[in-house]
Write an enzyme that holds these catalytic residues in place. Structure first.
Site, PDB file in Angstrom:
ATOM      1  N   ASN A   9     -76.290  35.375 -59.262  1.00  0.00           N
ATOM      2  CA  ASN A   9     -77.413  36.020 -59.937  1.00  0.00           C
ATOM      3  C   ASN A   9     -78.211  34.937 -60.659  1.00  0.00           C
ATOM      4  O   ASN A   9     -77.780  34.450 -61.697  1.00  0.00           O
ATOM      5  CB  ASN A   9     -76.868  37.062 -60.926  1.00  0.00           C
ATOM      6  CG  ASN A   9     -77.968  37.677 -61.770  1.00  0.00           C
ATOM      7  OD1 ASN A   9     -79.151  37.536 -61.472  1.00  0.00           O
ATOM      8  ND2 ASN A   9     -77.566  38.359 -62.841  1.00  0.00           N
ATOM      9  N   TRP A  10     -79.341  34.586 -60.089  1.00  0.00           N
ATOM     10  CA  TRP A  10     -80.133  33.482 -60.660  1.00  0.00           C
ATOM     11  C   TRP A  10     -80.929  33.915 -61.883  1.00  0.00           C
ATOM     12  O   TRP A  10     -81.559  33.096 -62.537  1.00  0.00           O
ATOM     13  CB  TRP A  10     -81.069  32.896 -59.595  1.00  0.00           C
ATOM     14  CG  TRP A  10     -80.363  32.213 -58.463  1.00  0.00           C
ATOM     15  CD1 TRP A  10     -79.008  32.030 -58.320  1.00  0.00           C
ATOM     16  CD2 TRP A  10     -80.962  31.616 -57.307  1.00  0.00           C
ATOM     17  NE1 TRP A  10     -78.742  31.365 -57.150  1.00  0.00           N
ATOM     18  CE2 TRP A  10     -79.917  31.087 -56.509  1.00  0.00           C
ATOM     19  CE3 TRP A  10     -82.281  31.472 -56.861  1.00  0.00           C
ATOM     20  CZ2 TRP A  10     -80.157  30.433 -55.295  1.00  0.00           C
ATOM     21  CZ3 TRP A  10     -82.514  30.820 -55.653  1.00  0.00           C
ATOM     22  CH2 TRP A  10     -81.460  30.307 -54.889  1.00  0.00           C
ATOM     23  N   LYS A  11     -80.978  35.205 -62.138  1.00  0.00           N
ATOM     24  CA  LYS A  11     -81.735  35.747 -63.278  1.00  0.00           C
ATOM     25  C   LYS A  11     -83.176  35.221 -63.236  1.00  0.00           C
ATOM     26  O   LYS A  11     -83.722  35.034 -62.160  1.00  0.00           O
ATOM     27  CB  LYS A  11     -81.031  35.409 -64.594  1.00  0.00           C
ATOM     28  CG  LYS A  11     -79.541  35.775 -64.561  1.00  0.00           C
ATOM     29  CD  LYS A  11     -78.905  35.759 -65.909  1.00  0.00           C
ATOM     30  CE  LYS A  11     -77.424  36.005 -65.756  1.00  0.00           C
ATOM     31  NZ  LYS A  11     -76.743  36.265 -67.001  1.00  0.00           N
ATOM     32  N   HIS A  95     -77.348  45.834 -64.171  1.00  0.00           N
ATOM     33  CA  HIS A  95     -76.821  44.645 -64.858  1.00  0.00           C
ATOM     34  C   HIS A  95     -76.949  44.866 -66.362  1.00  0.00           C
ATOM     35  O   HIS A  95     -77.890  45.501 -66.825  1.00  0.00           O
ATOM     36  CB  HIS A  95     -77.610  43.409 -64.407  1.00  0.00           C
ATOM     37  CG  HIS A  95     -77.014  42.133 -64.906  1.00  0.00           C
ATOM     38  ND1 HIS A  95     -77.216  41.688 -66.190  1.00  0.00           N
ATOM     39  CD2 HIS A  95     -76.207  41.226 -64.309  1.00  0.00           C
ATOM     40  CE1 HIS A  95     -76.555  40.543 -66.355  1.00  0.00           C
ATOM     41  NE2 HIS A  95     -75.926  40.254 -65.226  1.00  0.00           N
ATOM     42  N   GLU A  97     -77.986  43.093 -68.657  1.00  0.00           N
ATOM     43  CA  GLU A  97     -79.273  42.670 -69.239  1.00  0.00           C
ATOM     44  C   GLU A  97     -80.357  43.705 -68.959  1.00  0.00           C
ATOM     45  O   GLU A  97     -81.275  43.880 -69.764  1.00  0.00           O
ATOM     46  CB  GLU A  97     -79.650  41.278 -68.702  1.00  0.00           C
ATOM     47  CG  GLU A  97     -78.762  40.211 -69.341  1.00  0.00           C
ATOM     48  CD  GLU A  97     -78.493  38.991 -68.471  1.00  0.00           C
ATOM     49  OE1 GLU A  97     -79.236  38.769 -67.490  1.00  0.00           O
ATOM     50  OE2 GLU A  97     -77.530  38.262 -68.770  1.00  0.00           O
ATOM     51  N   GLU A 165     -68.326  43.469 -65.403  1.00  0.00           N
ATOM     52  CA  GLU A 165     -68.804  42.330 -66.176  1.00  0.00           C
ATOM     53  C   GLU A 165     -68.744  42.677 -67.661  1.00  0.00           C
ATOM     54  O   GLU A 165     -69.676  43.304 -68.198  1.00  0.00           O
ATOM     55  CB  GLU A 165     -70.248  42.006 -65.811  1.00  0.00           C
ATOM     56  CG  GLU A 165     -70.470  41.673 -64.356  1.00  0.00           C
ATOM     57  CD  GLU A 165     -71.725  40.836 -64.174  1.00  0.00           C
ATOM     58  OE1 GLU A 165     -71.604  39.700 -63.726  1.00  0.00           O
ATOM     59  OE2 GLU A 165     -72.814  41.329 -64.512  1.00  0.00           O
ATOM     60  N   GLY A 171     -72.465  34.825 -69.928  1.00  0.00           N
ATOM     61  CA  GLY A 171     -73.241  33.707 -70.480  1.00  0.00           C
ATOM     62  C   GLY A 171     -72.679  33.140 -71.772  1.00  0.00           C
ATOM     63  O   GLY A 171     -73.359  32.387 -72.469  1.00  0.00           O
ATOM     64  N   GLY A 231     -73.425  34.093 -62.822  1.00  0.00           N
ATOM     65  CA  GLY A 231     -74.755  33.805 -63.364  1.00  0.00           C
ATOM     66  C   GLY A 231     -74.965  32.309 -63.487  1.00  0.00           C
ATOM     67  O   GLY A 231     -75.326  31.631 -62.529  1.00  0.00           O
TER      68      GLY A 231
HETATM   69  C1  PEP Z   1     -74.148  37.638 -64.857  1.00  0.00           C
HETATM   70  O1  PEP Z   1     -75.181  37.598 -65.478  1.00  0.00           O
HETATM   71  O2  PEP Z   1     -73.996  38.479 -63.972  1.00  0.00           O
HETATM   72  C2  PEP Z   1     -73.094  36.683 -65.189  1.00  0.00           C
HETATM   73  C3  PEP Z   1     -71.889  36.940 -64.803  1.00  0.00           C
HETATM   74  O3  PEP Z   1     -73.483  35.578 -65.926  1.00  0.00           O
HETATM   75  P1  PEP Z   1     -72.565  34.315 -66.303  1.00  0.00           P
HETATM   76  O4  PEP Z   1     -71.794  33.923 -65.075  1.00  0.00           O
HETATM   77  O5  PEP Z   1     -73.531  33.258 -66.729  1.00  0.00           O
HETATM   78  O6  PEP Z   1     -71.663  34.747 -67.407  1.00  0.00           O
END
Ligand code: PEP
Length: 251
Positions: A9-11, A95, A97, A165, A171, A231
């Site tokens: 997931n490049w966001k 997600h 976010e 998650e 993050g 992420g």
């Molecule tokens: C995500 O945003 O789906 C995620 C798992 O982020 P990270 O790996 O940076 O914790």
């Protein structure tokens, strides 16, 4: 037998040129891996270029969200039909976010999951509790509600992927322990078994939250963890390929 999935997931990161360079590196780095599924979820602006870059390779394309209508007066939104048209096979839904900053509720997630499936996209439905919810000991209540409400009215589960998650792990560098993650994954699979009986055994459950090449091996050793949603570590080819290779070694 469930095949593993690693999704990046490049966001809201990467220009088109950066996205193409990263996608090329992932394409080349995964060419010799025979099993499993590798999925990239760039921002909307790079979907077309990444779609062309990975064409004919073993890498698949996902969008990071979508709207639950096919077309119409919904300024700023993108429909599942448009995502299919550009080459997406998967789409992230719900997600944390999206839930936090864009106020997506379980009912929105449910509409999107159903619409994605109807359009022939595979939804990767994200669920997970906050730090506060874990401390209050309501992880199962929250995750159970998100799973049941997100899947309400979904008769056929085969094309759904679920990503657990924990919000406190996203993050933050604070990864769930393998035991904590397995506990919730087993709980999710038990819910799926109640609703979908035998089909639950075939559903891929991904862990997400500060996954790196260093911590993935312990997590993927757990019975109900079938891959990772990544992420931060998906933004550098070496780190992401390290995760993929460590999973491919074990599953
Ligand atoms: C995500 O945003 O789906 C995620 C798992 O982020 P990270 O790996 O940076 O914790």
């Amino acid at each position: 037998m469930r095949t593993w999935i690693v999704a990046g997931n490049w966001k809201m990161n990467n220009t088109i040129a950066e996205a193409v360079a990263l996608a090329n590196a992932i394409k080349d780095g995964t060419a010799s891996i025979k099993k499993g599924e590798v999925i990239l979820a760039p921002p909307f602006t790079s979907l077309q270029s990444v779609s062309q870059t990975i064409k004919g390779s073993r890498v698949a394309l996902a969008a990071q969200t979508m709207f639950y209508e096919d077309r119409g007066a919904f300024t700023g939104e993108v429909s599942p039909v448009m995502l299919k048209d550009i080459g997406c096979t998967h789409v992230l839904i719900g997600h944390s976010e999206r839930r936090k900053y864009f106020h997506e509720k379980d009912a929105d997630v449910n509409l999107k999951v159903k619409k994605a499936l109807a359009a022939g996209l595979k939804p990767i439905m994200c669920v997970g509790e906050t730090d506060e919810e874990r401390e209050k000991n309501v992880t199962r209540a929250v995750v159970g509600r998100q799973v049941k409400e997100g899947l309400r009215g979904v008769d056929k589960i085969d094309n759904v992927v679920i990503a657990y998650e924990p919000v406190w792990a996203i993050g933050t560098g604070k990864v769930a322990t393998p035991a904590q993650a397995q506990d919730v994954h087993a709980f999710i699979r038990a819910i799926l078994r109640e609703i979908y009986q035998d089909a639950a055994a075939g559903i891929r459950l991904l862990y997400g939250g500060s996954v790196t090449a260093d911590n993935i091996s312990e997590l993927i050793a757990m019975e109900d963890i079938d891959g990772a949603l990544v992420g931060g570590a998906s933004l550098k080819a070496d780190g992401f390929l390290g995760i993929i290779k460590n999973i491919a070694k074990q599953k």
